[in-house]
Design an enzyme around this catalytic site. Structure first.
Site, PDB file in Angstrom:
ATOM      1  N   LYS A 194       0.829  -1.215  -0.048  1.00 17.08           N
ATOM      2  CA  LYS A 194      -0.024  -0.037   0.126  1.00 17.08           C
ATOM      3  C   LYS A 194       0.863   1.420  -0.068  1.00 17.08           C
ATOM      4  O   LYS A 194       1.665   1.334   0.816  1.00 17.08           O
ATOM      5  CB  LYS A 194      -0.692  -0.015   1.175  1.00 17.08           C
ATOM      6  CG  LYS A 194      -1.880   1.381   1.205  1.00 17.08           C
ATOM      7  CD  LYS A 194      -2.632   1.184   2.572  1.00 17.08           C
ATOM      8  CE  LYS A 194      -3.705   2.225   2.476  1.00 17.08           C
ATOM      9  NZ  LYS A 194      -4.617   2.345   3.788  1.00 17.08           N
ATOM     10  N   LYS A 252      -2.246  -1.424  -3.910  1.00 18.72           N
ATOM     11  CA  LYS A 252      -3.238  -0.483  -3.791  1.00 18.72           C
ATOM     12  C   LYS A 252      -2.265   0.899  -3.642  1.00 18.72           C
ATOM     13  O   LYS A 252      -1.093   1.158  -3.182  1.00 18.72           O
ATOM     14  CB  LYS A 252      -3.848  -0.263  -2.303  1.00 18.72           C
ATOM     15  CG  LYS A 252      -4.924   0.835  -2.315  1.00 18.72           C
ATOM     16  CD  LYS A 252      -5.379   0.785  -1.144  1.00 18.72           C
ATOM     17  CE  LYS A 252      -6.670   1.911  -0.762  1.00 18.72           C
ATOM     18  NZ  LYS A 252      -7.278   1.747   0.434  1.00 18.72           N
TER      19      LYS A 252
END
Length: 327
Positions: A194, A252
């Site tokens: 992320k 992400k």
């Protein structure tokens, strides 16, 4: 000329027959935002046509999703300011909004796969994914709370917990506690790579979870989310999460990180999720409203690109739109 590749592009029938990637309802995880109240459907200003829903409307929404062929949801909650503190106390409330949301979905559609966001920022008075002390985010103290949070979600009926915090070692803490408590079948979908992205703005509007602007409080999440410039580190983070017990790993955001998706695909043998985030959604919506882009064509092209890069599943705010289009 004996070789003419265009022979396989002469019409839609042959193009469909040789197409390497196909988007189906089975590819999607649907993010859902939940709020307190009754009959509440609040449009998120920076995410046109996406809403915060109270539990009664959440029930109706998941039934509609199931009827469309969408089989997995990822739950996020908007916590009232009065319940926020630095320790994430409300996150462990067995009657908290997330716990009730899980039960609502399972009561409405027992077969629906329920995933839950595990992070402290919705519950934090400082808007951070961990406990703040003397200007720093405490890693191990935060990981311990996140493990307890995961256990609470599992007790409520969650099929998968989805830690989005990026604290070191939290997957091991979660897996150990879940196993100790007998939740052997509860899965972990880890946000393994992320990045500290500028694409999260609309999401933070949706949950009011941006870091607060205050003295001695980190102004951003760069000490725990990854540097967008780093590539090898993403594979390293992912391999560690798998070693610690993650069942699914996630990259992400999506479109700007497809090289990372492919690197991880080449390195691991577990399913890979990609989160097409709020900023990616908002850009398409805004450009389409201006008439600068064909909404549906760009939406499907981006989803196809994410799957082509190696994603086994995609968390996307476009799930309903895409499914309606392809059906």
């Amino acid at each position: 000329m004996l070789i003419r590749n265009r022979r396989l592009r002469t019409g839609e029938a042959i193009r469909s027959l040789v197409r390497e990637i196909a988007i189906t309802p089975n590819d999607f995880i649907v993010p859902l935002f939940v709020v307190e109240g009754k009959n509440v459907k609040e449009e998120i200003a920076s995410m046109p046509n996406y809403y915060r829903l109270s539990l009664d409307l959440l029930e109706k929404e998941v039934i509609e999703l199931w009827n469309l062929g969408l089989k997995s949801v990822l739950l996020f909650v908007k916590v009232p300011e009065t319940l926020k503190d630095n320790a994430g106390t409300e996150a462990l409330n067995p009657d908290g909004l997330m716990q009730r949301a899980v039960k609502t979905v399972k009561n409405a559609v027992p077969e629906m796969l329920v995933m839950t966001d595990v992070a402290l920022d919705p519950y934090s008075s400082f808007g951070h994914d961990g406990i703040v002390s003397e200007g720093k985010i405490l890693n191990d103290d935060s990981a311990a709370v996140l493990a307890e949070m995961s256990l609470s979600h599992a007790k409520a009926g969650a099929d998968f917990v989805a830690p989005s915090d990026m604290m070191d070692g939290r997957i091991f803490e979660m897996r150990s506690l879940l196993e100790d408590e007998g939740f052997y079948d509860t899965g972990i979908m880890s946000y393994s790579a992320k990045f500290a992205s500028a694409f999260y703005g609309p999401f933070r509007d949706a949950l009011d979870s941006a870091p607060v602007d205050a003295q001695d409080i980190p102004k951003d999440k760069k000490t725990y989310q990854m540097d967008p410039a780093n590539r090898d580190e993403a594979v390293k983070e992912t391999l560690i999460d798998i070693q610690e017990g993650a069942d699914i790993v996630m990259v992400k955001p999506g479109l700007c990180y497809l090289d990372i998706v492919r690197d991880i695909k080449n390195a691991v043998n577990v399913p890979i999720a990609v989160y097409q985030v709020s900023g990616e959604y908002a850009m398409i919506k805004a450009a389409a409203e201006k008439g600068w882009l064909d909404h549906d064509a760009v939406m499907m092209e981006q989803l196809t690109a994410i799957k082509r890069a190696g994603a086994n599943m995609i968390a996307t705010y476009f799930a309903k739109d895409a499914v309606k289009l392809i059906s």
